[in-house]
Write a protein that holds these residues in place. Structure first.
Motif, PDB file in Angstrom:
ATOM      1  N   ALA A  37       0.885  -1.213  -0.093  1.00 16.84           N
ATOM      2  CA  ALA A  37      -0.003   0.092   0.051  1.00 16.84           C
ATOM      3  C   ALA A  37       0.964   1.461   0.084  1.00 16.84           C
ATOM      4  CB  ALA A  37      -0.918   0.021   1.157  1.00 16.84           C
ATOM      5  N   GLU A  38       2.009   1.196   0.842  1.00 18.74           N
ATOM      6  CA  GLU A  38       2.873   2.173   0.795  1.00 18.74           C
ATOM      7  C   GLU A  38       3.484   2.674  -0.538  1.00 18.74           C
ATOM      8  OE1 GLU A  38       3.677   5.049   3.208  1.00 18.74           O
ATOM      9  OE2 GLU A  38       1.781   4.095   4.167  1.00 18.74           O
ATOM     10  N   ILE A  39       4.077   1.714  -1.240  1.00 22.08           N
ATOM     11  CA  ILE A  39       4.512   1.707  -2.365  1.00 22.08           C
ATOM     12  C   ILE A  39       3.348   2.178  -3.518  1.00 22.08           C
ATOM     13  CG2 ILE A  39       5.363   0.374  -4.363  1.00 22.08           C
ATOM     14  CD1 ILE A  39       6.567  -1.387  -2.414  1.00 22.08           C
ATOM     15  N   SER A  40       2.326   1.953  -3.423  1.00 21.57           N
ATOM     16  CA  SER A  40       1.210   2.417  -4.210  1.00 21.57           C
ATOM     17  C   SER A  40       0.862   3.754  -3.887  1.00 21.57           C
ATOM     18  CB  SER A  40       0.082   1.575  -4.205  1.00 21.57           C
ATOM     19  OG  SER A  40      -1.165   2.030  -5.041  1.00 21.57           O
ATOM     20  N   LEU A  41       0.733   4.219  -2.942  1.00 22.52           N
ATOM     21  CA  LEU A  41       0.574   5.531  -2.427  1.00 22.52           C
ATOM     22  C   LEU A  41       1.660   6.674  -2.885  1.00 22.52           C
ATOM     23  CD1 LEU A  41      -1.008   4.959   1.057  1.00 22.52           C
ATOM     24  CD2 LEU A  41      -2.258   5.712  -0.899  1.00 22.52           C
ATOM     25  N   HIS A  42       2.807   6.141  -2.593  1.00 26.03           N
ATOM     26  CA  HIS A  42       4.000   6.708  -3.058  1.00 26.03           C
ATOM     27  C   HIS A  42       4.014   7.160  -4.612  1.00 26.03           C
ATOM     28  CE1 HIS A  42       8.249   8.439  -2.782  1.00 26.03           C
ATOM     29  NE2 HIS A  42       8.233   7.746  -4.021  1.00 26.03           N
ATOM     30  N   ALA A  43       3.675   6.057  -5.168  1.00 22.92           N
ATOM     31  CA  ALA A  43       3.903   6.350  -6.710  1.00 22.92           C
ATOM     32  C   ALA A  43       2.800   7.182  -7.308  1.00 22.92           C
ATOM     33  CB  ALA A  43       3.359   4.796  -7.504  1.00 22.92           C
ATOM     34  N   TRP A  44       1.827   7.031  -6.682  1.00 25.03           N
ATOM     35  CA  TRP A  44       0.489   7.879  -6.984  1.00 25.03           C
ATOM     36  C   TRP A  44       0.687   9.454  -6.732  1.00 25.03           C
ATOM     37  CZ3 TRP A  44      -2.711   8.969 -10.633  1.00 25.03           C
ATOM     38  CH2 TRP A  44      -3.524   9.921 -10.484  1.00 25.03           C
ATOM     39  N   PHE A  45       0.892   9.709  -5.495  1.00 24.15           N
ATOM     40  CA  PHE A  45       1.026  10.858  -4.813  1.00 24.15           C
ATOM     41  C   PHE A  45       2.242  11.436  -5.139  1.00 24.15           C
ATOM     42  CE2 PHE A  45      -2.334   9.564  -2.001  1.00 24.15           C
ATOM     43  CZ  PHE A  45      -3.359  10.287  -2.446  1.00 24.15           C
TER      44      PHE A  45
END
Length: 158
Positions: A37-45
């Motif tokens: 989830a943290e990787i996904s959030l970092h990629a998006w934001f």
């Protein structure tokens, strides 16, 4: 994005997690999902890149993380494995192991395939921990390492 850019994005995501990751590594049942989830959030934001979880691979198998282009073609898949000195040796070879994750990832048709090994530092280094830190799990490929002190992250492109 090419494989080198994906690796850079993952490296940056792990560095951004920093102290939160140190705490999460103490929570056995949610570590990998939290990291995904943290990787996904970092990629998006930070990069406006979509990374999703649980790409169906058939036969009940899934890839942990993936990204697709505008046409729906999978352009990146990744497996995240979180282990440490306290992990059992069976986590290295056999079913549900480092080796089986790499084999599953190798079978996916995508231009970028990443295997990410998060190795939590234990009170005392064990034989399993030594293997996690030193073995080249992807034959013929060196890992990109992110050493956070309390954990070593090793990333391989397949």
């Amino acid at each position: 994005m090419g494989t080198a850019q994906w690796i850079t994005l993952f490296e940056q995501a792990f560095r951004a997690m920093d102290k939160k990751l140190e705490q999460v590594l103490q929570l056995n049942s949610c570590r990998e999902h939290w990291i995904q989830a943290e990787i996904s959030l970092h990629a998006w934001f930070k990069n406006e890149v979509d990374i999703w979880t649980d790409l169906p691979l058939g036969e009940g198998r899934k890839a942990d993380l993936y990204s697709q282009d505008e046409s729906g073609r999978t352009i990146m898949v990744a497996e995240v494995k979180c282990l440490g000195d306290g992990s059992q040796a069976k986590c290295l070879e056999g079913d549900w192991s480092v080796r089986s994750d790499i084999e599953r990832l190798s079978s996916v048709d995508a231009p970028s395939r990443l295997f990410v090994l998060v190795i939590a530092k234990g009170e005392q280094e064990t034989n399993t921990g030594k293997r996690l830190r030193n073995d080249e799990w992807v034959e013929g490929r060196e890992s990109i390492n992110v050493d956070l002190g309390y954990a070593l992250i090793r990333i391989w492109a397949l």
